[in-house]
Scaffold this motif. Sequence first.
Motif, mmCIF file in Angstrom:
data_model
loop_
_atom_site.group_PDB
_atom_site.id
_atom_site.type_symbol
_atom_site.label_atom_id
_atom_site.label_comp_id
_atom_site.label_asym_id
_atom_site.label_seq_id
_atom_site.Cartn_x
_atom_site.Cartn_y
_atom_site.Cartn_z
ATOM 1 N N THR A 207 0.855 -1.185 0.000
ATOM 2 C CA THR A 207 0.000 0.000 0.000
ATOM 3 C C THR A 207 0.891 1.235 0.000
ATOM 4 O O THR A 207 2.129 1.134 -0.046
ATOM 5 N N ASP A 238 -2.268 -2.231 -3.704
ATOM 6 C CA ASP A 238 -3.681 -2.041 -3.412
ATOM 7 C C ASP A 238 -3.989 -0.565 -3.223
ATOM 8 O O ASP A 238 -3.202 0.171 -2.614
ATOM 9 N N GLU A 239 -5.129 -0.133 -3.764
ATOM 10 C CA GLU A 239 -5.547 1.275 -3.724
ATOM 11 C C GLU A 239 -4.407 2.175 -4.211
ATOM 12 O O GLU A 239 -3.960 3.097 -3.544
ATOM 13 N N TYR A 242 -3.823 6.190 -4.145
ATOM 14 C CA TYR A 242 -3.322 6.968 -3.007
ATOM 15 C C TYR A 242 -1.839 7.306 -3.154
ATOM 16 O O TYR A 242 -1.314 8.101 -2.362
ATOM 17 N N GLY A 277 -7.895 -1.273 -7.139
ATOM 18 C CA GLY A 277 -8.673 -0.250 -6.449
ATOM 19 C C GLY A 277 -10.042 -0.082 -7.066
ATOM 20 O O GLY A 277 -10.435 -0.827 -7.977
#
Length: 412
Positions: A207, A238-239, A242, A277
């Motif tokens: 992340t 992941d994601e 951001y 995401g």
Amino acid sequence: MKLSALALAVCVANAAAFSPGHSSFTSRVSSELFEQGNPNPFGTKSLDYTGGDDPNNKNYKKLHEALNEADTERRKEKEAAEQRERAAEIRREERMRKIQYMQEMPDDTPAGTVDEFMFKEGVQDQLTKLDQDLVGLIPVKQRVKEIAALLVLDKMRRKLGFETSVPSLHMSFTGAPGTGKTTVAVRMGQILAKMGYSRRGHVVLATRDDLVGQYVGHTAPKTKEMIKKAMGGVLLVDEAYYLYNAANDRDYGQESIEILLNVMENNQDDLVVAVAGYKDRMDKFFSYIPGMMSRIGNHIDFPNYNADELVKISEVMAKELEYDIAPDAFPVFKNYIEKRMNLPYFSNARTVRNAMDRARMNSAIRTFDKFAIQGENGGVCSVNDLKSITAADFQVLVDDIDNADVDKRIFA
């Protein structure tokens, strides 16, 4: 008269200087000087250049040394050029042999069956496990099978000598939480390893906190460390959106993105980068970072599960944990899922997993109260009592939603 006498004295002195006795004295002095190790017959320091006291003198070298070094450099350059030319010639010869081989090879040359490669390399086994692990998600499974088909056929082509190149295996997984993105990443890593496109096939989940530092000079080491862990497998970010903060030009996430882009381009044969995401946020992220979008060749969208599929997932989870769900419990659980889907923060299979944990806890409380508190059957319970999840265990979840305040229903 006095002048004549002075001239006579000078002549006598000159004659004495060239006399045999004086010559012997001179020879003796010279011999002593040489015996003392001084090559200078004049008794002073040698006239040979010793570098002097100037500290810059060490930057100079003798002419013959400079010429020798120049000759060495030219010889090395010539040898390197000859090696490159020889390597190019070898490649041309191999290319010509390959062309001749392909031209002479009959079109009906057997290349083996697709099933042979699917089973021999273990690809079919991984696809079967994917079907077992994931309920529904037909479009996702179809996309994974298409990628596997490309890898299998590519390996068959290589066996016959056809030109091949490593396809772009970087991936984008878009969808809501709990739709199986991590599971698919794990299966893809194992498929790539079975087919020889990945050395290890492991998956490293990262992340923003794992990749971006908190101060100047901290981001690059963190990002490179995660890349090093994922080499030979799959790095799942992941994601990923951001990583980029459009409101802050000095955000350190941009440095991490640049490192990832460089690795995706230069190390694509040893690392697969998958970003995951929400679809709308990922689309916006790609609009800010077009270089990321252009390097990803496989975009897979994960749809949400419907209620029936989530009930099926609960059954799979129960079997993995060696629990038996009573037949009359499934309608109750479906009722809970339909109610929970309309509340915020619904997370598909993750919500099912949390519900199953609560159902197990309710089953444990029920069994403990029945045998330990009430003392039924002398406190002796059966194996079936330890394995069963009943409709009452799920009804507690439904009642929590129905009876909770509106603001607290999301916790039910």
